[in-house]
Design a protein around this motif. Structure first.
Motif, mmCIF file in Angstrom:
data_model
loop_
_atom_site.group_PDB
_atom_site.id
_atom_site.type_symbol
_atom_site.label_atom_id
_atom_site.label_comp_id
_atom_site.label_asym_id
_atom_site.label_seq_id
_atom_site.Cartn_x
_atom_site.Cartn_y
_atom_site.Cartn_z
ATOM 1 N N ASP A 132 0.463 -0.999 0.167
ATOM 2 C CA ASP A 132 0.083 -0.049 -0.339
ATOM 3 C C ASP A 132 0.619 1.656 -0.246
ATOM 4 O O ASP A 132 1.919 1.280 0.678
ATOM 5 C CB ASP A 132 -1.130 -0.003 0.974
ATOM 6 C CG ASP A 132 -2.051 -0.847 1.538
ATOM 7 O OD1 ASP A 132 -2.824 -0.942 0.016
ATOM 8 O OD2 ASP A 132 -2.123 -2.032 2.511
ATOM 9 N N ALA A 133 0.274 2.588 -0.468
ATOM 10 C CA ALA A 133 0.724 3.986 -0.552
ATOM 11 C C ALA A 133 0.008 4.506 0.675
ATOM 12 O O ALA A 133 -0.887 4.401 1.033
ATOM 13 C CB ALA A 133 0.585 4.653 -1.596
ATOM 14 N N VAL A 134 0.778 4.868 1.555
ATOM 15 C CA VAL A 134 0.108 5.229 2.861
ATOM 16 C C VAL A 134 0.067 7.564 2.484
ATOM 17 O O VAL A 134 0.919 7.772 2.634
ATOM 18 C CB VAL A 134 0.828 5.297 4.152
ATOM 19 C CG1 VAL A 134 0.364 5.900 5.518
ATOM 20 C CG2 VAL A 134 1.074 3.720 4.280
ATOM 21 N N ALA A 135 -1.219 7.214 2.630
ATOM 22 C CA ALA A 135 -1.123 9.370 2.218
ATOM 23 C C ALA A 135 -1.607 9.637 3.714
ATOM 24 O O ALA A 135 -2.623 8.754 4.461
ATOM 25 C CB ALA A 135 -2.716 9.078 1.464
ATOM 26 N N VAL A 136 -1.005 10.775 3.468
ATOM 27 C CA VAL A 136 -2.039 11.108 5.314
ATOM 28 C C VAL A 136 -3.083 12.746 4.675
ATOM 29 O O VAL A 136 -2.195 13.359 3.569
ATOM 30 C CB VAL A 136 -0.419 11.822 5.584
ATOM 31 C CG1 VAL A 136 0.890 12.493 5.137
ATOM 32 C CG2 VAL A 136 -1.249 12.206 7.488
ATOM 33 N N GLY A 137 -3.942 13.187 5.074
ATOM 34 C CA GLY A 137 -4.749 14.172 4.817
ATOM 35 C C GLY A 137 -5.562 15.144 6.201
ATOM 36 O O GLY A 137 -4.880 14.477 7.125
ATOM 37 N N PRO A 138 -6.017 15.413 6.375
ATOM 38 C CA PRO A 138 -6.779 16.284 7.055
ATOM 39 C C PRO A 138 -6.885 14.738 8.691
ATOM 40 O O PRO A 138 -7.107 15.438 9.430
ATOM 41 C CB PRO A 138 -7.983 17.500 7.301
ATOM 42 C CG PRO A 138 -7.467 17.440 5.307
ATOM 43 C CD PRO A 138 -6.219 16.534 4.853
ATOM 44 N N ALA A 139 -8.086 14.014 7.654
ATOM 45 C CA ALA A 139 -8.181 13.199 8.177
ATOM 46 C C ALA A 139 -7.628 11.922 9.236
ATOM 47 O O ALA A 139 -7.996 11.184 9.718
ATOM 48 C CB ALA A 139 -9.522 12.282 7.432
ATOM 49 N N GLY A 140 -5.807 12.478 8.828
ATOM 50 C CA GLY A 140 -5.194 11.358 9.096
ATOM 51 C C GLY A 140 -4.732 10.496 7.669
ATOM 52 O O GLY A 140 -4.454 10.941 6.854
ATOM 53 N N GLU A 141 -4.077 9.029 8.485
ATOM 54 C CA GLU A 141 -3.612 8.239 7.331
ATOM 55 C C GLU A 141 -4.534 7.122 6.420
ATOM 56 O O GLU A 141 -5.854 7.606 6.919
ATOM 57 C CB GLU A 141 -2.898 7.279 8.067
ATOM 58 C CG GLU A 141 -1.552 7.672 8.587
ATOM 59 C CD GLU A 141 -0.240 6.743 8.248
ATOM 60 O OE1 GLU A 141 0.922 7.460 8.666
ATOM 61 O OE2 GLU A 141 -0.203 6.242 8.779
ATOM 62 N N ARG A 142 -4.133 7.516 5.536
ATOM 63 C CA ARG A 142 -5.066 6.212 4.013
ATOM 64 C C ARG A 142 -4.548 5.494 3.346
ATOM 65 O O ARG A 142 -3.607 6.275 3.078
ATOM 66 C CB ARG A 142 -6.156 7.435 3.335
ATOM 67 C CG ARG A 142 -6.779 6.778 2.340
ATOM 68 C CD ARG A 142 -8.155 7.349 2.202
ATOM 69 N NE ARG A 142 -7.756 8.112 0.438
ATOM 70 C CZ ARG A 142 -7.481 7.462 -0.581
ATOM 71 N NH1 ARG A 142 -8.253 6.772 -0.789
ATOM 72 N NH2 ARG A 142 -6.521 9.092 -1.637
ATOM 73 N N ARG A 143 -4.614 3.868 3.081
ATOM 74 C CA ARG A 143 -3.953 3.060 2.475
ATOM 75 C C ARG A 143 -4.575 3.039 0.894
ATOM 76 O O ARG A 143 -5.675 2.589 1.228
ATOM 77 C CB ARG A 143 -3.667 1.980 3.193
ATOM 78 C CG ARG A 143 -2.977 1.968 4.625
ATOM 79 C CD ARG A 143 -2.759 0.430 5.643
ATOM 80 N NE ARG A 143 -1.726 1.087 6.451
ATOM 81 C CZ ARG A 143 -1.809 1.922 7.170
ATOM 82 N NH1 ARG A 143 -2.861 3.157 7.296
ATOM 83 N NH2 ARG A 143 -0.050 2.523 7.967
ATOM 84 N N ILE A 144 -3.472 2.702 0.053
ATOM 85 C CA ILE A 144 -4.453 2.673 -1.178
ATOM 86 C C ILE A 144 -3.517 1.615 -1.875
ATOM 87 O O ILE A 144 -2.252 2.024 -1.656
ATOM 88 C CB ILE A 144 -4.175 3.954 -1.725
ATOM 89 C CG1 ILE A 144 -4.381 5.029 -1.023
ATOM 90 C CG2 ILE A 144 -4.424 4.065 -3.092
ATOM 91 C CD1 ILE A 144 -3.641 7.187 -1.754
ATOM 92 N N PRO A 145 -4.057 0.485 -2.489
ATOM 93 C CA PRO A 145 -3.697 -0.438 -2.599
ATOM 94 C C PRO A 145 -2.616 0.118 -3.432
ATOM 95 O O PRO A 145 -2.621 0.789 -4.476
ATOM 96 C CB PRO A 145 -4.575 -1.383 -3.425
ATOM 97 C CG PRO A 145 -5.599 -1.035 -2.720
ATOM 98 C CD PRO A 145 -5.769 0.559 -1.990
#
Length: 266
Positions: A132-145
């Motif tokens: 996964d790629a781990v993105a970070v935004g206003p709501a925290g981390e999000r995983r993207i395959p």
């Protein structure tokens, strides 16, 4: 040519960096892509957000069978063994063939992936790994395959208010076999066709065909390709629309050679 005027920001932490994304600012990691684009005025952002000094911007950690590579980790660090074990040996082999050492000293794995040039090395090979790629935004981390991270030419699944923070890959057993082949007209140039094959013991082999001006093509079960590389490579490439004959020939060659290299890997 010199860049158009822009503001320079050096945020102290990830929330501050995310907050700066509004208003036309662009993130910068190693600067190997955005730097030339600024100088040529192909990119004229209102501001540049320097991510190099953020906490945990670079480095590698292993926990629970997963390897987390911070987005700011340089190609050179990976080449020099920052990632341990069999996974590290595979990634080091990819890294050492990226451009030249001065580029690898500054270019980053996350910057390359987020830039989403279909011919870039990490864009081409990372979908082969079930990670996964781990993105970070206003709501925290999000995983993207990783298989669906790059969505088009210079476009990715990152949202406008997100930054790429890390890449997470599975730790690989020592018996894992790997084949990777790319064609460049001269050293340091972007590839015109890339293929790789990952064969983890007890799992279906995976393959990727990339660097064809489209998002990388993942073959989640490459058993047929390994069993009959000539016939299956021809079938796969024939299904791709709009390839010039020379590019199609390179794509078939890339798949066949990646299969052969994986078979020879021990």
């Amino acid at each position: 040519m010199k860049p158009a005027p822009f503001t320079y920001s050096r945020p102290a932490d990830w929330p501050a960096a995310v907050a700066l994304l509004g208003g036309g600012a662009r993130p910068m990691a190693g600067g190997q892509s955005i730097g030339p684009m600024l100088n040529l005025r192909m990119a004229q952002p209102e501001g540049v957000i320097d991510l190099r000094h953020l906490p945990d911007a670079r480095g590698v950690t292993v926990s629970g069978g997963r390897c987390r590579i911070a987005a700011g980790t340089t190609h050179a660090a990976i080449e020099d063994g920052a990632v341990p074990g069999r996974l590290g040996a595979i990634l080091a082999g990819v890294a050492r063939r990226i451009a030249y050492r001065p580029v690898r000293n500054r270019g980053t794995v996350g910057g390359s992936l987020a830039h989403a040039d279909p011919a870039a090395d990490w864009v081409a090979v990372l979908p082969a790994f079930p990670g996964d790629a781990v993105a970070v935004g206003p709501a925290g981390e999000r995983r993207i395959p990783l298989a669906s991270f790059v969505t088009g030419l210079l476009s990715s699944a990152l949202r406008p208010d997100e930054l790429l923070r890390a890449i997470e890959l599975p730790v690989l057993p020592e018996g894992t076999r790997w084949g990777h082949w790319k064609f460049c007209r001269k050293p340091g140039e972007f590839s015109k066709a890339t293929a790789c094959v990952l064969a983890v013991p007890g799992e279906a082999p995976r393959a990727v065909l990339a660097a064809l001006d489209e998002p990388p093509m993942l073959i989640p079960d490459a058993t047929a390709l390994i069993a009959a590389p000539e016939e299956e490579a021809s079938r796969i490439v024939a299904a791709l629309p709009g390839l010039d004959p020379w590019r199609a020939a390179l794509a078939r060659t890339a798949l066949r050679r990646a299969v052969r290299m994986a078979g020879e890997d021990a």
